[in-house]
Enzyme design. Structure first.
Site, PDB file in Angstrom:
ATOM      1  N   HIS A 154      17.051 -81.928  68.309  1.00 27.95           N
ATOM      2  CA  HIS A 154      18.307 -82.432  68.860  1.00 27.95           C
ATOM      3  C   HIS A 154      19.192 -83.024  67.758  1.00 27.95           C
ATOM      4  O   HIS A 154      19.977 -83.939  68.006  1.00 27.95           O
ATOM      5  CB  HIS A 154      18.061 -83.472  69.959  1.00 27.95           C
ATOM      6  CG  HIS A 154      17.124 -83.023  71.029  1.00 27.95           C
ATOM      7  ND1 HIS A 154      17.507 -82.179  72.055  1.00 27.95           N
ATOM      8  CD2 HIS A 154      15.793 -83.268  71.214  1.00 27.95           C
ATOM      9  CE1 HIS A 154      16.461 -81.947  72.840  1.00 27.95           C
ATOM     10  NE2 HIS A 154      15.415 -82.579  72.343  1.00 27.95           N
ATOM     11  N   SER A 275      38.545 -76.890  45.462  1.00 35.81           N
ATOM     12  CA  SER A 275      39.739 -77.025  46.287  1.00 35.81           C
ATOM     13  C   SER A 275      40.983 -76.878  45.426  1.00 35.81           C
ATOM     14  O   SER A 275      40.999 -77.310  44.269  1.00 35.81           O
ATOM     15  CB  SER A 275      39.738 -78.395  46.977  1.00 35.81           C
ATOM     16  OG  SER A 275      41.012 -78.702  47.507  1.00 35.81           O
ATOM     17  N   LYS A 281      36.348 -81.698  44.953  1.00 32.24           N
ATOM     18  CA  LYS A 281      35.603 -80.897  45.923  1.00 32.24           C
ATOM     19  C   LYS A 281      34.723 -79.828  45.278  1.00 32.24           C
ATOM     20  O   LYS A 281      35.101 -79.179  44.315  1.00 32.24           O
ATOM     21  CB  LYS A 281      36.567 -80.213  46.899  1.00 32.24           C
ATOM     22  CG  LYS A 281      37.304 -81.145  47.838  1.00 32.24           C
ATOM     23  CD  LYS A 281      36.370 -81.888  48.781  1.00 32.24           C
ATOM     24  CE  LYS A 281      35.662 -80.990  49.753  1.00 32.24           C
ATOM     25  NZ  LYS A 281      36.578 -80.311  50.670  1.00 32.24           N
ATOM     26  N   GLU A 288      29.135 -70.848  54.016  1.00 34.23           N
ATOM     27  CA  GLU A 288      29.980 -70.751  55.200  1.00 34.23           C
ATOM     28  C   GLU A 288      30.318 -69.296  55.519  1.00 34.23           C
ATOM     29  O   GLU A 288      30.360 -68.899  56.696  1.00 34.23           O
ATOM     30  CB  GLU A 288      31.254 -71.563  54.980  1.00 34.23           C
ATOM     31  CG  GLU A 288      30.989 -73.066  54.959  1.00 34.23           C
ATOM     32  CD  GLU A 288      32.185 -73.880  54.488  1.00 34.23           C
ATOM     33  OE1 GLU A 288      32.134 -75.110  54.614  1.00 34.23           O
ATOM     34  OE2 GLU A 288      33.164 -73.284  53.986  1.00 34.23           O
TER      35      GLU A 288
END
Length: 457
Positions: A154, A275, A281, A288
């Site tokens: 969970h 970035s 970043k 992804e």
């Protein structure tokens, strides 16, 4: 030249021609189409359906076409589909003799054969890629078999485990994926050539000979089924979907593990980006994309199921839509597995952060309940007592590890000094020696089994 122009008195409308033509995508099967044609023509010659000398001439010309395409000397263009292109080029090279190639064959059984050959090649490559990924994961699991980390249920810390246990879990998933592909290959590797358009052929062909020449295990048993079956395509795409699902799941975890809130891994520079506006970043773009590309393959499977769901026997032009789905899934799968394998090899995990997190969130509460159960208390009662201990810790800002023996005894006289070591992550992991457990010595067995199974693929 259209292979079917004799019946018509008008040219196909240009828009309809563009809509109908499949060469822009099915040219990817040029090798399979020519290989299948060579086997078919060889069989025609052996059976005396066309003169052996003409069969030899056709086969020689087909090999020349294949060599010229592969070298870049011959551009695949200017035809309705790859089958038309090859046959038109053959006739250009050797004249009317080339027109005999299509004897006892239809484009319906020809394209079904090409598709099976293409998928067979794709399956073989995919299984090799999965084998490599499984071995990479198993090797990394061996390195990390004692690295403690929390297991989650969970999305909350549940019990201590190890990174090696986690990586082995995914290796098992990819092993099952490889086994599914190998099982699928059995149904792919059946020859439909000889089914004709739908009702076979009157020529005395030798289908078993053609199957042997092409490395098929057998021939389809019903000509209607032979040209209209795309079960094997759906099964292939289902197998591909399962691989992409597993890739998506592991990369979902890697994405949030790479964040500061977890800090479980450091993204390799070779597999991350920055970035355009935020200099600090370091983004998990590769992970992804691996997560996102699963949607393409899921869509390919949905496309194929939808195309086939209402088709009567036998061949229908709708089935041309299988090619783009197959080619897209094949390309996406190959690239994704290659990138995933390279990422796993390069990624480095933060052992300290993982170990520190392993005992957080009262993840050793089950050890406390098990400890009481081992002393004779019924487990359900032990669960109740432990729940009260956790509540006490929450209310008093304590952890199970910072509890004193006297505090434990306030909840049950069955506690003794052993509880103080029992509720550590190291102890919890070490005592899970059952088959499938996370103890390092049990992981040794699991990893060895994974490696043997992968090497046997």
């Amino acid at each position: 030249m259209k292979l079917w122009s004799g019946r018509f008195t008008a040219e196909l409308d240009k828009l309809a021609e563009e809509f109908n033509d499949s060469l822009p995508f099915d040219r990817a099967m040029y090798s399979q189409d020519i290989t299948g044609s060579i086997a078919h023509c060889t069989m025609l010659g052996k059976c005396g359906i066309i003169p052996q000398a003409e069969a030899d001439e056709i086969v020689s010309a087909l090999r020349g076409i294949l060599a010229d395409i592969e070298s870049g000397k011959l551009e695949v263009c200017g035809a309705e589909d790859i089958h038309s292109f090859v046959e038109n080029e053959l006739v250009k090279r050797i004249g009317d003799v080339g027109k005999k190639l299509h004897t006892a064959r239809s484009r319906n059984d020809q394209v079904a054969t090409d598709t099976r050959l293409f998928l067979r090649d794709g399956i073989d490559r995919t299984v090799l890629q999965l084998k490599s990924l499984i071995l990479t994961l198993a090797g990394k699991a061996e390195q990390e078999k004692s690295t403690a980390m929390p297991a989650y249920t969970h999305m909350q810390k549940a019990q201590p485990t190890t990174l090696g246990h986690y990586l082995s879990a995914y290796a098992n998933m990819f092993l099952r994926d490889a086994e599914r592909f190998l099982d699928c290959r059995k149904r792919v590797n059946v020859l439909p050539l000889g089914s004709g358009a739908c009702a076979s052929t009157t020529f005395p062909i030798d289908r078993e000979l053609t199957a042997k020449l092409l490395g098929f295990d057998g021939v389809t048993d019903n000509s209607l089924d032979g040209v209209s079956d795309r079960d094997f395509v759906i099964e292939y795409l289902s197998c591909a979907t399962q691989v992409m699902l597993h890739l998506s799941r592991i990369n979902e975890e890697f994405v949030y593990w790479s964040g500061e809130e977890f800090g479980f891994l450091s993204l390799p520079d070779e597999f991350s980006t920055g970035s355009s506006i935020m200099p600090q970043k370091k983004n998990p773009d590769v992970n992804e994309l691996l997560r996102g590309k699963c949607g393409r393959v899921f869509g390919d499977l949905t496309t194929m199921i939808t195309v086939m769901k209402g088709l009567p026997l036998a061949y229908n032009k709708d089935m041309q839509e299988d090619k783009e789905a197959i080619f897209d899934a094949d390309k996406t799968l190959a690239l994704s597995l290659g990138v995933m394998n390279a990422f796993i090899d390069k990624v480095r995990f933060n052992r300290e952060a993982m170990s520190a997190a392993a005992t957080g969130g009262y993840s050793c509460a089950t050890e406390c309940a098990d400890y009481l159960a081992s002393k004779g208390m019924p487990f359900r009662a032990a669960h109740e007592v432990t729940g009260k201990i956790v509540l006490y810790c929450v209310q008093n800002g304590k952890s199970l590890q910072s509890m004193t023996l006297s505090e434990y005894k306030n909840f049950s006289s069955m506690f003794d000094e052993g509880i103080l070591s029992a509720v550590t992550a190291k102890s919890a992991i070490a005592r899970r020696t059952v088959i499938g457990g996370c103890a390092p010595q049990e992981l040794d067995r699991q990893i060895l089994k994974l490696q043997k199974a992968a090497n046997a693929l």
